[in-house]
Scaffold this active site. Structure first.
Site, PDB file in Angstrom:
ATOM      1  N   TYR A 142       0.905  -1.267   0.102  1.00 21.30           N
ATOM      2  CA  TYR A 142       0.117   0.078  -0.065  1.00 21.30           C
ATOM      3  C   TYR A 142       0.811   1.087   0.050  1.00 21.30           C
ATOM      4  O   TYR A 142       1.636   1.417   1.043  1.00 21.30           O
ATOM      5  CB  TYR A 142      -0.876   0.163   1.218  1.00 21.30           C
ATOM      6  CG  TYR A 142      -1.688   1.250   1.365  1.00 21.30           C
ATOM      7  CD1 TYR A 142      -2.772   1.343   0.543  1.00 21.30           C
ATOM      8  CD2 TYR A 142      -1.460   2.167   2.174  1.00 21.30           C
ATOM      9  CE1 TYR A 142      -3.654   2.591   0.520  1.00 21.30           C
ATOM     10  CE2 TYR A 142      -2.460   3.338   2.138  1.00 21.30           C
ATOM     11  CZ  TYR A 142      -3.439   3.437   1.486  1.00 21.30           C
ATOM     12  OH  TYR A 142      -4.249   4.674   1.572  1.00 21.30           O
ATOM     13  N   ASP A 234       9.583   3.677   0.024  1.00 22.81           N
ATOM     14  CA  ASP A 234       8.517   4.606   0.692  1.00 22.81           C
ATOM     15  C   ASP A 234       8.854   4.470   2.042  1.00 22.81           C
ATOM     16  O   ASP A 234       8.512   3.320   2.688  1.00 22.81           O
ATOM     17  CB  ASP A 234       7.184   3.700   0.090  1.00 22.81           C
ATOM     18  CG  ASP A 234       6.065   4.379   0.978  1.00 22.81           C
ATOM     19  OD1 ASP A 234       6.249   5.226   1.846  1.00 22.81           O
ATOM     20  OD2 ASP A 234       4.844   4.124   0.324  1.00 22.81           O
ATOM     21  N   LYS A 263       4.320  11.222   8.195  1.00 25.72           N
ATOM     22  CA  LYS A 263       4.437  10.944   9.435  1.00 25.72           C
ATOM     23  C   LYS A 263       5.048  11.919  10.172  1.00 25.72           C
ATOM     24  O   LYS A 263       4.950  12.709  10.662  1.00 25.72           O
ATOM     25  CB  LYS A 263       4.788   9.434   9.836  1.00 25.72           C
ATOM     26  CG  LYS A 263       4.057   8.508   8.839  1.00 25.72           C
ATOM     27  CD  LYS A 263       2.480   8.161   9.125  1.00 25.72           C
ATOM     28  CE  LYS A 263       1.812   7.080   8.463  1.00 25.72           C
ATOM     29  NZ  LYS A 263       0.370   6.911   8.612  1.00 25.72           N
TER      30      LYS A 263
END
Length: 444
Positions: A142, A234, A263
């Site tokens: 994802y 990622d 984040k």
């Protein structure tokens, strides 16, 4: 626990928000609890129930809910000086300098507003830089809610995994199983001249936490170099959490061409970033021709929160603290599993942890006590998940329908399904860990 207020809030939410939530993973059955506020390493819900919080906003809250004075002051100052300006500020330069100074594979940064926006922009940049269209991703991975990676299927036989995505997007996306060196070699042998990039998490963090086998990332690095493609890490989840200030790429000793962040780099505020080699990142407009822009990119409040969070982490031994607690949690859970559920697997590293409800496996002398590291000498090696499909074969419904609600009733807030990681923060204490382990022991 009483949840009347959360139930009433969910009833109201169903009338004005699809599914009653603003992110699909929050749609917990029969209804989610609604958080009123955070308190250190805990959250308190609308009914006054208190939970040890190991979700931590899905990772960004490295310092917990009570921000240190330096972080709070910086956020309050920036907010008091005006919401935003539509013009550059010094703080975004300072945060970019901090990131490029510490992350091995990053020489230049473009800030955006979310992890999804970062991966979308990185894919566009890779295609624009190489003049190629195809992207290789890991099966089941994802990378945000973007059309190029919301696909399902194997190799070139992919299709969109959601309505609303034209088939043409999936035609340019190739999938391989994580940790399968043979598969990625075969994909490059067949499509290498058309591949713009390989996009992967250095550790699968959205699919149960899966470590790379030894040499896997080196294989990706060698293949992308050989065929003139880019390697994109990622690190939206692992960035500034795994490997400390050097991120996961520093921990594994592999420099990607591009890295996506989110984040922690925003200190808990909405953020994303694309970093990498200057010769590549400079292809973004206005320096180059690959279009990328955003009104809220480099938002001064977010930049200040991210900069002061990372400075605080660097100066106050935060990583030693959170990593030690993470190790205690993983080893403690492993001890419990050995006695009560020997088929299950403990995964994670640094301040990330999770239990995968694998269906096979057993503990033996010399097993990985601090979480699966894909060690071939470990007696559990053949049973530990190697890719997303292995996690899918675990007892995901049992985890979600039985284990998660029981842990919630014990006052422990975990990510609500088998796949997303759980996180330790600097606000957690030894007492929190002991209470959590007792809850694991009772519930398992």
């Amino acid at each position: 626990m009483n949840h009347d207020e959360s139930r009433d809030l969910y009833d109201r939410a169903l009338s004005v928000m699809p599914g009653g939530v603003n992110s699909s993973v929050r749609a917990i059955r029969p209804y989610p609890f609604f958080v009123q506020k955070g308190d250190g390493g805990h959250v308190i819900d609308a009914d006054g129930n208190r939970y040890i919080d190991f979700v931590m906003g899905y990772g960004p809250l490295l310092l917990g809910h009570d921000l240190p004075e330096t972080v709070r002051a910086a956020v309050q100052q920036r907010a008091s000086e005006g919401p935003m300006y539509g013009a550059p500020t010094e703080v975004e330069v300072e945060l970019a300098e901090f990131v490029t100074r510490h992350v091995p594979g990053v020489e230049m940064v473009r800030f955006v507003n979310s992890g999804t926006e970062a991966t979308v922009s990185a894919v566009r940049l890779a295609r624009g830089y190489t003049g190629r269209d195809k992207i290789v991703i890991m099966e089941g991975s994802y990378h945000g809610a973007q059309e190029s990676t919301l696909v399902e299927g194997e190799r070139e036989h992919t299709a969109p995994s959601s309505p609303g995505i034209p088939e043409g997007f999936a035609e340019h996306t190739l999938t391989v199983p994580f940790n399968d060196e043979t598969a990625v070699h075969e994909v490059f042998e067949e499509h290498g001249d058309d591949i713009a990039a390989v996009l992967t998490e250095p550790i699968l963090g959205n699919h149960g936490i899966v470590h790379p086998i030894e040499g896997y990332h080196e294989t990706l690095r060698d293949l992308t170099d050989q065929y003139g493609a880019l390697l994109i890490f990622d690190e939206v989840i692992t960035g500034f959490r795994v490997g400390g200030l050097q991120c996961a790429q520093g921990k594994f000793g592999v420099d990607p061409d591009l890295t996506t962040f989110g984040k922690i780099v925003g200190g808990g505020f909405p953020v994303g970033a694309i970093g990498g080699k200057s010769e590549i990142v400079e292809h973004f407009t206005p320096a180059g021709e690959v279009f990328q822009s955003g009104t809220f990119s480099g938002h001064p409040v977010t930049m200040a929160a991210g900069l002061e969070t990372l400075r605080y982490a660097a100066e106050n031994d935060v990583y030693d603290h959170v990593n030690a607690l993470g190790e205690r949690l993983r080893s403690g859970i492993a001890d419990i599993l050995e006695d009560q559920a020997p088929a299950y697997t403990v995964v994670g590293t640094d301040s990330m942890f999770k239990v995968i409800f694998t269906r096979d496996g057993e503990f033996g002398e010399g097993h990985c006590e601090g979480g699966c590291t894909q060690d071939p000498t470990c007696p559990r090696y053949e049973f530990c998940p190697k890719n997303g499909a292995d996690v899918d074969r675990a007892e995901t419904e049992r985890w979600e329908r039985l284990f998660w609600p029981a842990m919630k009733e014990e006052g422990v807030f975990l990510t609500p399904n088998q796949f997303e990681s759980q996180f330790v923060s600097a606000a957690h204490t030894d007492e929190d860990v002991e209470q959590a382990l007792e809850a694991y022991k009772r519930v398992l």
